[in-house]
Design a protein around this motif. Sequence first.
Motif, PDB file in Angstrom:
ATOM      1  N   LYS A  39       0.825  -1.208   0.000  1.00  0.00           N
ATOM      2  CA  LYS A  39       0.000   0.000   0.000  1.00  0.00           C
ATOM      3  C   LYS A  39       0.865   1.267   0.000  1.00  0.00           C
ATOM      4  O   LYS A  39       0.412   2.330  -0.436  1.00  0.00           O
ATOM      5  CB  LYS A  39      -0.922   0.015   1.226  1.00  0.00           C
ATOM      6  N   THR A  43       6.740  -2.751  -4.702  1.00  0.00           N
ATOM      7  CA  THR A  43       6.175  -3.586  -5.765  1.00  0.00           C
ATOM      8  C   THR A  43       6.907  -4.925  -5.872  1.00  0.00           C
ATOM      9  O   THR A  43       6.744  -5.645  -6.846  1.00  0.00           O
ATOM     10  CB  THR A  43       6.256  -2.869  -7.129  1.00  0.00           C
ATOM     11  N   ALA A  62      -3.211 -10.114  -0.775  1.00  0.00           N
ATOM     12  CA  ALA A  62      -4.649 -10.002  -1.033  1.00  0.00           C
ATOM     13  C   ALA A  62      -5.249  -8.805  -0.312  1.00  0.00           C
ATOM     14  O   ALA A  62      -6.060  -8.056  -0.870  1.00  0.00           O
ATOM     15  CB  ALA A  62      -5.356 -11.289  -0.611  1.00  0.00           C
ATOM     16  N   SER A  64      -3.854  -6.086   0.541  1.00  0.00           N
ATOM     17  CA  SER A  64      -3.352  -4.790   0.061  1.00  0.00           C
ATOM     18  C   SER A  64      -4.238  -4.183  -1.011  1.00  0.00           C
ATOM     19  O   SER A  64      -4.263  -2.964  -1.190  1.00  0.00           O
ATOM     20  CB  SER A  64      -1.933  -4.947  -0.480  1.00  0.00           C
ATOM     21  N   GLY A  65      -4.924  -5.029  -1.758  1.00  0.00           N
ATOM     22  CA  GLY A  65      -5.743  -4.546  -2.859  1.00  0.00           C
ATOM     23  C   GLY A  65      -4.946  -4.168  -4.087  1.00  0.00           C
ATOM     24  O   GLY A  65      -5.512  -3.724  -5.090  1.00  0.00           O
ATOM     25  N   VAL A  66      -3.609  -4.369  -4.035  1.00  0.00           N
ATOM     26  CA  VAL A  66      -2.756  -4.057  -5.180  1.00  0.00           C
ATOM     27  C   VAL A  66      -2.882  -5.175  -6.211  1.00  0.00           C
ATOM     28  O   VAL A  66      -2.859  -6.360  -5.855  1.00  0.00           O
ATOM     29  CB  VAL A  66      -1.291  -3.888  -4.750  1.00  0.00           C
ATOM     30  N   ALA A  67      -3.037  -4.815  -7.456  1.00  0.00           N
ATOM     31  CA  ALA A  67      -3.204  -5.819  -8.515  1.00  0.00           C
ATOM     32  C   ALA A  67      -1.983  -6.723  -8.581  1.00  0.00           C
ATOM     33  O   ALA A  67      -0.841  -6.258  -8.494  1.00  0.00           O
ATOM     34  CB  ALA A  67      -3.413  -5.125  -9.864  1.00  0.00           C
ATOM     35  N   ARG A  68      -2.232  -8.012  -8.732  1.00  0.00           N
ATOM     36  CA  ARG A  68      -1.125  -8.982  -8.782  1.00  0.00           C
ATOM     37  C   ARG A  68      -0.130  -8.644  -9.889  1.00  0.00           C
ATOM     38  O   ARG A  68       1.095  -8.819  -9.717  1.00  0.00           O
ATOM     39  CB  ARG A  68      -1.701 -10.396  -9.012  1.00  0.00           C
ATOM     40  N   GLY A  69      -0.605  -8.138 -11.003  1.00  0.00           N
ATOM     41  CA  GLY A  69       0.270  -7.805 -12.113  1.00  0.00           C
ATOM     42  C   GLY A  69       1.222  -6.674 -11.827  1.00  0.00           C
ATOM     43  O   GLY A  69       2.200  -6.475 -12.558  1.00  0.00           O
ATOM     44  N   SER A  70       0.977  -5.946 -10.732  1.00  0.00           N
ATOM     45  CA  SER A  70       1.854  -4.837 -10.347  1.00  0.00           C
ATOM     46  C   SER A  70       2.907  -5.257  -9.329  1.00  0.00           C
ATOM     47  O   SER A  70       3.694  -4.430  -8.871  1.00  0.00           O
ATOM     48  CB  SER A  70       1.021  -3.690  -9.755  1.00  0.00           C
ATOM     49  N   THR A  98      -1.711 -17.335  -5.562  1.00  0.00           N
ATOM     50  CA  THR A  98      -1.396 -16.734  -6.854  1.00  0.00           C
ATOM     51  C   THR A  98      -1.336 -17.808  -7.926  1.00  0.00           C
ATOM     52  O   THR A  98      -1.106 -18.989  -7.632  1.00  0.00           O
ATOM     53  CB  THR A  98      -0.043 -15.990  -6.796  1.00  0.00           C
TER      54      THR A  98
END
Length: 296
Positions: A39, A43, A62, A64-70, A98
């Motif tokens: 957050k 990365t 999960a 964090s809400g950060v997209a896995r692709g990032s 993942t």
Amino acid sequence: MPATKSVKLNTGAEMPTVGLGTWKSAPGQVEHAVEFALKSGYTHVDTAAAYQNEKEVGQGIAASGVARGSIFLTTKLDNPDQKEPEAALESSLSNLGTEYLDLWLMHWPAPMTKGTPALADKTHDWLDTWKSMEKLYKAHPEKLRAIGVSNFSVEFLKRLLAVAEVVPAVNQIELHPSCPQADVVAYCAKKGIVITAYSPLGSDNSPLLTNEVVTKLATKHNVQPANILVSLHANTPNTTVLPKSVTNARILSNMKIVDLNEEEITELYEIDKTHHFRACHPDWTGWGSLGFPDCN
């Protein structure tokens, strides 16, 4: 050389220079550390099956809400799983929640038996483990973006490259001013293998944090001593670095990278001449130190 934000692997992928290390980060703490780090702008997250915290790392990702692709996500094949790398890969993917890994490393070139105590498994050659990892990498690009090694000396790297079809993307080693491993760093640069530095501060309660050279440079750049030690690797070509913390303030602080000039970098590496130590002392039962008696 100015600090870099990412390093290009031999696969063409970009690996973020600074990542969150999770060695010795206990369940109950590590998921929050991962969530907070992501957050806050990290990365890159590094874990291992041997750390026994993959599930919590996955929960932090999960949450964090950060997209896995990032996110650049690394984990490692444990020593007792070297005979069954495919099952180990599936277990790590499941634990982390993942569908793929950005990087999967052989943790040590030291096959061990399962159970307690774990003993050297001399019926299995770690080179066969690498060949199995290569097959999985080629067969399942949707699951593995890159493969590499960890804790490999020049001797082990030479043995590997003599038979490898896939050159490791990364060699993760202990690296700091009191453990420079110059021979490994130089050899990996020659072979196009990125170095990832673990224990860049010299681990917990490190004397490097109060070393006069480090504190002098920290004062000069108006940062903490830890920032100088992390920045050393961010200023080194072909190198990424994994500061570890479960404390919010330190996680944030470790993100601050400063540019170091050639004279400052040389001064830091000269610390090893008078203050030499290893934080990680491998002594696998039956394997010994695996050719890492020191860090020269």
